[in-house]
Design a protein around this motif. Structure first.
Motif, PDB file in Angstrom:
ATOM      1  N   ALA A 245     -18.171 -14.687  25.376  1.00  0.00           N
ATOM      2  CA  ALA A 245     -17.816 -13.333  24.521  1.00  0.00           C
ATOM      3  C   ALA A 245     -17.988 -12.506  25.738  1.00  0.00           C
ATOM      4  CB  ALA A 245     -19.141 -13.003  23.642  1.00  0.00           C
ATOM      5  N   MET A 246     -16.790 -12.041  26.167  1.00  0.00           N
ATOM      6  CA  MET A 246     -17.131 -11.297  27.525  1.00  0.00           C
ATOM      7  C   MET A 246     -16.080 -10.092  27.534  1.00  0.00           C
ATOM      8  SD  MET A 246     -18.400 -13.540  29.152  1.00  0.00           S
ATOM      9  CE  MET A 246     -18.512 -12.826  30.874  1.00  0.00           C
ATOM     10  N   ASN A 247     -15.113  -9.910  26.447  1.00  0.00           N
ATOM     11  CA  ASN A 247     -14.559  -8.655  26.413  1.00  0.00           C
ATOM     12  C   ASN A 247     -14.578  -8.060  25.100  1.00  0.00           C
ATOM     13  OD1 ASN A 247     -12.822  -9.509  28.791  1.00  0.00           O
ATOM     14  ND2 ASN A 247     -11.897 -11.129  27.598  1.00  0.00           N
ATOM     15  N   GLU A 248     -14.343  -6.685  24.974  1.00  0.00           N
ATOM     16  CA  GLU A 248     -14.667  -5.665  24.154  1.00  0.00           C
ATOM     17  C   GLU A 248     -14.552  -6.277  22.654  1.00  0.00           C
ATOM     18  OE1 GLU A 248     -15.092  -1.791  22.296  1.00  0.00           O
ATOM     19  OE2 GLU A 248     -15.590  -2.573  24.441  1.00  0.00           O
ATOM     20  N   GLY A 249     -15.504  -6.229  21.975  1.00  0.00           N
ATOM     21  CA  GLY A 249     -15.457  -6.648  20.494  1.00  0.00           C
ATOM     22  C   GLY A 249     -15.783  -8.098  20.332  1.00  0.00           C
ATOM     23  N   GLN A 250     -15.677  -8.978  21.503  1.00  0.00           N
ATOM     24  CA  GLN A 250     -16.078 -10.197  21.043  1.00  0.00           C
ATOM     25  C   GLN A 250     -17.617 -10.472  20.997  1.00  0.00           C
ATOM     26  OE1 GLN A 250     -14.420 -11.908  24.783  1.00  0.00           O
ATOM     27  NE2 GLN A 250     -12.824 -13.038  23.586  1.00  0.00           N
ATOM     28  N   GLY A 251     -17.808 -11.248  19.959  1.00  0.00           N
ATOM     29  CA  GLY A 251     -19.455 -11.367  19.754  1.00  0.00           C
ATOM     30  C   GLY A 251     -19.856 -12.618  18.933  1.00  0.00           C
ATOM     31  N   PHE A 252     -21.425 -12.473  18.607  1.00  0.00           N
ATOM     32  CA  PHE A 252     -21.768 -13.450  17.943  1.00  0.00           C
ATOM     33  C   PHE A 252     -22.963 -13.034  16.948  1.00  0.00           C
ATOM     34  CE2 PHE A 252     -24.038 -13.773  21.777  1.00  0.00           C
ATOM     35  CZ  PHE A 252     -25.347 -13.653  21.503  1.00  0.00           C
ATOM     36  N   VAL A 253     -23.283 -13.890  15.897  1.00  0.00           N
ATOM     37  CA  VAL A 253     -24.442 -13.451  15.206  1.00  0.00           C
ATOM     38  C   VAL A 253     -25.361 -14.581  15.303  1.00  0.00           C
ATOM     39  CG1 VAL A 253     -23.173 -14.482  13.198  1.00  0.00           C
ATOM     40  CG2 VAL A 253     -25.496 -13.054  12.894  1.00  0.00           C
ATOM     41  N   SER A 254     -26.670 -14.506  15.862  1.00  0.00           N
ATOM     42  CA  SER A 254     -27.420 -15.642  16.141  1.00  0.00           C
ATOM     43  C   SER A 254     -28.539 -15.691  15.207  1.00  0.00           C
ATOM     44  CB  SER A 254     -27.999 -15.470  17.633  1.00  0.00           C
ATOM     45  OG  SER A 254     -29.010 -16.464  17.756  1.00  0.00           O
ATOM     46  N   LEU A 255     -28.683 -16.917  14.364  1.00  0.00           N
ATOM     47  CA  LEU A 255     -29.783 -17.004  13.612  1.00  0.00           C
ATOM     48  C   LEU A 255     -30.820 -17.986  13.954  1.00  0.00           C
ATOM     49  CD1 LEU A 255     -27.825 -17.408  10.184  1.00  0.00           C
ATOM     50  CD2 LEU A 255     -29.057 -15.373  10.879  1.00  0.00           C
ATOM     51  N   GLY A 256     -31.632 -17.295  14.968  1.00  0.00           N
ATOM     52  CA  GLY A 256     -32.814 -18.170  15.453  1.00  0.00           C
ATOM     53  C   GLY A 256     -34.164 -17.388  14.844  1.00  0.00           C
TER      54      GLY A 256
END
Length: 483
Positions: A245-256
């Motif tokens: 996830a390096m560029n505009e809009g790339q992402g994640f949801v983390s359930l920790g």
């Protein structure tokens, strides 16, 4: 050649060994605990981190002969922790961790100072580093007077490995001392918190070399070649490197333990009024924004603990078919909240309970409450002009298919599930070590994982979850008025 990624977590350390192509060779995990001497306090002895690293390295050395070819190390660490060192480089007191809220009054005071939000790009949250030091100054003046360096947990591990004081931009952006747009320590912010530049480590980009492994450690680990230590990263920036996830809009949801909704940005767009975190990325010229909720899977763990079950036993009866929101509502504020409320005092609640309420009803309410907390972060990100259509889902909570369908539908996003293997903070840290050593370039190594499955929203239930989310928002306002 081999490279080591170290993920220094709150409850344990994970060390990942990869080959020169970035493929995992082996991993070792060691656990430790936080201490809570008073309500709202959370501390750790940094010696436990070092002991965990030593044990993990010995395990990897014994199992993987490739370890002898180690050429680079990257460290990712839990952010905001205040590790205080004296002039001799000795730890003065236990590290005050990110989830310690004792300095909420100091945070509120710093947050009102002119220019603090403008320079840092963020609200001064109680968990950030600057208010911790203000608390130490007020309540432990003898300790405060001894401080020669303040290091974040990852920077302390870097110091152990190299003997040098350096930290990366992504981790340092969570201190409230960094001019996040300029990527440099701010004299104004340091002065506001009663600190000096010489008490700070050298600032580097996360993929830059910070030092070389100390000869005594190299000898103990059976290494003969030079080993480069990267500046490293905060844990979420490293996770972003691990999934590309390096560029505009790339992402994640983390359930920790906590819940994170993160998106990379191609520019600096602070929005402190939303309680988003706006931080430097671990590579030059990039930033990221994230919403953070403090009790994600921790809410499910809490319900499991008080009902004498396990999280898996709670979620298994729900099956895989998503149902419309139930009458029972849960506010997931067991330890206060960050995004969007910045509220250390709020606490959670169940409402809508009846004589007919079952354990499954409570479980669904917890999953829905955490999901709506993540939707709060989504709304904050959208307020900056970012629209998220897809997210990679990571973390222990992704083991529940029901929860994944719930999140996809309530947030109206498609969730991508990575194929089995490594893709988290330890891999991101190893990738930073590879770049710092000169073995690879950022654009070549920071790749996205292969995706094994997509979880799409269920359109038929979308409006029902929209309505339930609005009731959730109203419930926060109602309970805050009486707490």
């Amino acid at each position: 050649m081999a490279y080591l990624g170290v993920d220094l977590g709150t409850s344990g350390l994970r060390a990942l060994l990869v080959d020169e192509g970035g493929a995992p060779l082996g991993a070792a995990e060691k656990t430790y605990e936080a201490q809570h001497p008073h309500s709202g306090w959370s501390e750790q002895d940094p010696a436990e981190w070092i002991a965990a690293l030593d044990a993990a390295v010995e395990e990897l050395r014994a199992a993987h002969p490739e370890f002898a070819g180690l050429r680079g190390i990257g460290v990712a660490g839990h952010m905001h922790g205040a590790t205080l060192l004296d002039a001799a480089g000795k730890v003065i007191r236990p590290c005050i961790l990110w989830n310690d809220t004792r300095s909420h009054l100091e945070a509120a005071e710093l947050d009102t100072m002119k220019g603090v939000r403008d320079l840092s790009g963020n609200i001064v949250f109680p968990g950030f580093t600057a208010p911790k030091l203000a608390w130490v100054s007020k309540h432990e003046p003898e300790n405060f007077s001894k401080i020669a360096k303040v290091l974040l947990p990852a920077a302390y591990m870097n110091y152990h490995l190299t003997g040098s004081y350096f930290a990366d931009m992504s981790d340092s952006a969570g201190t409230s001392w960094l001019d996040t747009g300029a990527r440099d320590w701010s004299e104004e912010l340091l002065a506001a918190g009663g600190m000096r530049r010489e008490q700070m480590p050298q600032l580097l980009e996360g993929c830059e070399p910070g030092g070389r492994l100390k000869p005594e450690l190299a000898a103990r680990w059976g290494l003969s070649g030079e080993v480069v230590i990267a500046a490293g990263a905060g844990d979420n920036a490293a996770a972003a490197c691990g999934i590309g996830a390096m560029n505009e809009g790339q992402g994640f949801v983390s359930l920790g333990t906590s819940g994170v909704l993160l998106a990379a940005r191609d520019g600096y767009r602070p929005a402190p009024e939303t309680a988003l975190h706006t931080f430097c990325h671990a590579v030059p010229g990039r930033w990221y924004q994230m919403g953070v909720m403090l009790s994600a899977t921790d809410s499910l763990n809490w319900l499991a603990r008080i009902t004498g079950t396990t999280p898996k036993e709670l979620t298994a009866p729900l099956g895989k078919t998503l149902r419309a929101p139930g009458r029972v509502r849960f506010l997931p504020y067991l330890s206060g909240e960050r995004t969007p409320h910045n509220d250390a005092e709020i606490r959670g609640s169940f409402t809508g309970l009846g004589a007919e309420t079952t354990r499954d009803d409570l479980t669904r309410a917890v999953l829905e409450g955490v999901t709506f907390g993540l939707r709060d972060s989504q709304a904050a990100l959208e307020a900056t002009g970012l629209r998220l259509d897809r997210l990679i889902a990571i973390g222990g909570g992704t083991g529940s298919r029901y929860w994944l369908k719930l999140i996809a539908t309530a947030l109206d996003v498609t969730l991508d599930l990575p194929s089995g293997g490594e893709f988290g903070a330890a891999l991101g840290a190893a990738r930073l070590g590879m770049v710092a050593s000169g073995a690879r370039r950022v654009e070549d190594v920071m790749s996205t994982p292969s995706i094994r499955e997509e979880i799409a929203p269920e359109p038929a239930l979308r409006s029902a979850f929209d309505d339930a989310y609005q009731r959730f928002r109203g419930a926060y306002a109602a309970i805050r008025s009486v707490q």
